[in-house]
Design a protein around this motif. Structure first.
Motif, PDB file in Angstrom:
ATOM      1  N   MET A  72      36.712  19.228  92.086  1.00 41.77           N
ATOM      2  CA  MET A  72      35.547  19.708  91.643  1.00 41.77           C
ATOM      3  C   MET A  72      34.451  18.758  91.444  1.00 41.77           C
ATOM      4  N   VAL A  73      34.794  17.477  91.000  1.00 39.02           N
ATOM      5  CA  VAL A  73      33.980  16.475  90.785  1.00 39.02           C
ATOM      6  C   VAL A  73      34.640  15.260  91.415  1.00 39.02           C
ATOM      7  N   THR A  74      34.563  14.980  92.403  1.00 42.70           N
ATOM      8  CA  THR A  74      35.020  13.772  93.293  1.00 42.70           C
ATOM      9  C   THR A  74      34.306  12.310  92.963  1.00 42.70           C
ATOM     10  N   ASP A  75      33.488  12.383  92.246  1.00 41.57           N
ATOM     11  CA  ASP A  75      32.687  10.917  92.009  1.00 41.57           C
ATOM     12  C   ASP A  75      32.856  10.795  90.478  1.00 41.57           C
ATOM     13  N   GLU A  76      33.610  11.387  89.644  1.00 42.65           N
ATOM     14  CA  GLU A  76      33.733  10.956  88.266  1.00 42.65           C
ATOM     15  C   GLU A  76      35.132  10.808  87.864  1.00 42.65           C
ATOM     16  N   GLY A  77      35.352  10.041  86.758  1.00 41.19           N
ATOM     17  CA  GLY A  77      36.815  10.054  86.080  1.00 41.19           C
ATOM     18  C   GLY A  77      36.648  10.905  84.810  1.00 41.19           C
ATOM     19  N   TYR A  78      37.756  10.853  84.404  1.00 40.23           N
ATOM     20  CA  TYR A  78      37.922  11.734  83.172  1.00 40.23           C
ATOM     21  C   TYR A  78      38.850  11.439  81.996  1.00 40.23           C
ATOM     22  N   LEU A  79      38.811  12.097  80.954  1.00 44.15           N
ATOM     23  CA  LEU A  79      39.504  11.825  79.742  1.00 44.15           C
ATOM     24  C   LEU A  79      40.565  12.973  79.550  1.00 44.15           C
ATOM     25  N   GLU A  80      41.785  12.445  79.078  1.00 47.06           N
ATOM     26  CA  GLU A  80      42.912  13.264  78.868  1.00 47.06           C
ATOM     27  C   GLU A  80      43.195  12.960  77.596  1.00 47.06           C
ATOM     28  N   PHE A  81      43.464  14.201  76.537  1.00 48.63           N
ATOM     29  CA  PHE A  81      43.615  13.778  74.986  1.00 48.63           C
ATOM     30  C   PHE A  81      45.152  14.484  74.875  1.00 48.63           C
ATOM     31  N   PHE A  82      45.724  13.742  73.908  1.00 44.87           N
ATOM     32  CA  PHE A  82      46.939  14.301  73.490  1.00 44.87           C
ATOM     33  C   PHE A  82      47.192  13.973  71.918  1.00 44.87           C
ATOM     34  N   VAL A  83      47.358  15.009  71.146  1.00 46.60           N
ATOM     35  CA  VAL A  83      47.314  14.709  69.639  1.00 46.60           C
ATOM     36  C   VAL A  83      48.627  14.979  68.930  1.00 46.60           C
ATOM     37  N   ASN A 107      42.121  20.505  72.830  1.00 44.71           N
ATOM     38  CA  ASN A 107      41.391  21.504  73.430  1.00 44.71           C
ATOM     39  C   ASN A 107      40.005  21.085  72.720  1.00 44.71           C
ATOM     40  N   THR A 108      39.786  21.123  71.768  1.00 41.58           N
ATOM     41  CA  THR A 108      38.531  20.892  70.960  1.00 41.58           C
ATOM     42  C   THR A 108      37.970  19.563  71.379  1.00 41.58           C
ATOM     43  N   LEU A 109      38.577  18.619  71.197  1.00 42.37           N
ATOM     44  CA  LEU A 109      38.230  17.403  71.716  1.00 42.37           C
ATOM     45  C   LEU A 109      37.837  17.071  73.029  1.00 42.37           C
ATOM     46  N   TYR A 110      38.536  17.926  74.098  1.00 43.22           N
ATOM     47  CA  TYR A 110      38.271  17.813  75.510  1.00 43.22           C
ATOM     48  C   TYR A 110      36.783  18.592  75.690  1.00 43.22           C
ATOM     49  N   LEU A 135      41.064   7.917  81.513  1.00 41.81           N
ATOM     50  CA  LEU A 135      41.359   7.318  80.123  1.00 41.81           C
ATOM     51  C   LEU A 135      42.323   8.302  79.233  1.00 41.81           C
ATOM     52  N   TYR A 136      43.398   7.907  78.984  1.00 44.56           N
ATOM     53  CA  TYR A 136      44.373   8.701  78.005  1.00 44.56           C
ATOM     54  C   TYR A 136      44.107   8.294  76.869  1.00 44.56           C
ATOM     55  N   VAL A 137      43.762   9.268  75.934  1.00 43.48           N
ATOM     56  CA  VAL A 137      43.333   9.158  74.461  1.00 43.48           C
ATOM     57  C   VAL A 137      44.379   9.906  73.755  1.00 43.48           C
ATOM     58  N   ASP A 138      45.212   8.895  72.895  1.00 42.36           N
ATOM     59  CA  ASP A 138      46.106   9.345  72.148  1.00 42.36           C
ATOM     60  C   ASP A 138      45.691   8.990  70.733  1.00 42.36           C
ATOM     61  N   ILE A 200      31.769  14.688  65.316  1.00 41.33           N
ATOM     62  CA  ILE A 200      32.138  15.974  64.710  1.00 41.33           C
ATOM     63  C   ILE A 200      31.640  16.075  63.229  1.00 41.33           C
ATOM     64  N   VAL A 201      30.757  16.868  62.782  1.00 42.17           N
ATOM     65  CA  VAL A 201      30.668  17.217  61.411  1.00 42.17           C
ATOM     66  C   VAL A 201      31.257  18.612  61.067  1.00 42.17           C
ATOM     67  N   THR A 202      32.127  18.738  60.306  1.00 36.97           N
ATOM     68  CA  THR A 202      32.903  19.945  59.973  1.00 36.97           C
ATOM     69  C   THR A 202      31.959  20.298  58.405  1.00 36.97           C
ATOM     70  N   LEU A 203      31.579  21.579  58.434  1.00 42.59           N
ATOM     71  CA  LEU A 203      30.959  22.076  57.148  1.00 42.59           C
ATOM     72  C   LEU A 203      31.635  23.456  56.862  1.00 42.59           C
ATOM     73  N   CYS A 204      32.206  23.450  55.555  1.00 39.29           N
ATOM     74  CA  CYS A 204      33.053  24.423  54.992  1.00 39.29           C
ATOM     75  C   CYS A 204      32.149  25.469  54.024  1.00 39.29           C
ATOM     76  N   LYS A 205      32.306  26.629  54.386  1.00 42.33           N
ATOM     77  CA  LYS A 205      31.510  27.660  53.320  1.00 42.33           C
ATOM     78  C   LYS A 205      32.313  27.676  52.283  1.00 42.33           C
ATOM     79  N   VAL A 206      31.743  27.246  51.171  1.00 47.20           N
ATOM     80  CA  VAL A 206      32.444  27.461  49.635  1.00 47.20           C
ATOM     81  C   VAL A 206      31.578  28.216  48.962  1.00 47.20           C
TER      82      VAL A 206
END
Length: 291
Positions: A72-83, A107-110, A135-138, A200-206
């Protein structure tokens, strides 16, 4: 996600403290815990970083390999994430528990990082439709004490800043085919522009308020959380709700505004620390474990 058991008396104590803007560890509602960042910590990667946020420890390694662009995007590289959620971080990461959390985080990081607004993906293209950098991001979770998303996002940005991709030289053979040659010079490399990479900023409702960088105890008192990825200009690139509870529209608006303010303020000191860390790299004395 790692959890802890909290009694009703502890919940009341924590919620009353949050209401008065005084948390258990003395922080205000919008304060982060002490954060330590180290770069270039894994020798066999093209970029790496280790982030310690309170007692949460995250290690990120990035490996650049030549692959084929997506159709779908032949002129771009991409990242792969593994946690990888280490079972040493918490017993809950053993077996399927760690795999499910790892998939959720990946999935969220992607969604947050693998887009042209965050990283110049076209700069990763070698020849359109044929070759690109992947770019393989481990990500390895070594210790868990809450707020995984924030720590991981900071570690990924630091690792991307530290990443060095070899320069590519393309030549044609006698038959017209393309040959790719990688530069052997470690200083003849390409660096990534991480200015627009969000955190990423995570806000928890307390109770009736929300907190930044919640510990496991505070997380246990929270009904729901909001993940907000913010660039250095304060632009929100992704919003996601986590948790089984509900959030009313007014709370979502207040949490989004807080996330934008906190996230924007996080980038400047982070980039300053990364540049300072890089300037010390040549002066840093490397010794053996018996040195």
């Amino acid at each position: 996600m790692a959890t802890v058991q909290v009694s009703e008396a502890e919940k009341v104590y924590i919620m009353h403290g949050v209401r008065d803007d005084l948390r258990v560890d003395g922080r205000g509602c919008e304060d982060y815990r002490h954060m330590e960042i180290e770069t270039d910590v894994v020798s066999n990667t093209d970029g790496s970083a280790k982030v310690t946020l309170g007692h949460t420890v995250v290690l990120v390694g990035i490996k650049a390999e030549i692959g084929k662009p997506k159709p779908m995007v032949t002129d771009e590289g991409y990242l792969e994430f593994f946690v990888d959620c280490s079972a040493n971080a918490t017993p809950e990461f053993e077996g399927r528990g760690g795999e499910e959390l790892g998939t959720e985080l990946s999935n969220t990081l992607y969604k947050v990082f693998n887009n042209r607004n965050s990283i110049d993906l076209r700069g990763l293209c070698i020849s359109p439709g044929e070759h690109c950098w992947v770019l393989y991001v481990d990500v390895l979770l070594l210790q868990c004490d809450g707020n995984l998303f924030d720590a991981i996002s900071v570690a990924i940005k630091a690792a991307l800043f530290n990443t060095r991709i070899p320069k590519v030289h393309i030549s044609e053979d006698e038959e017209g085919g393309k040959e790719i040659e990688l530069s052997d010079d470690p200083y003849d490399c390409m660096r990534l522009n991480v200015e627009n990479v969000p955190c990423i900023v995570t806000l928890c409702k307390v109770g009736h308020r929300h907190v930044v960088d919640a510990t496991l105890l505070e997380k246990a008192c929270s009904v729901a959380s909001l993940l907000i990825s913010v660039t250095q200009r304060g632009t929100v690139t992704c919003v996601r709700k986590v948790g089984g509870g509900s959030l009313d529209p007014e709370s979502i608006f207040e949490m989004t505004e807080t996330g934008k303010r906190v996230g924007k303020a996080l980038h400047a000191p982070l980039m300053e620390v990364l540049q300072k860390e890089e300037s010390l790299e040549k002066k840093r004395q490397k010794v053996g474990f018996l040195g």
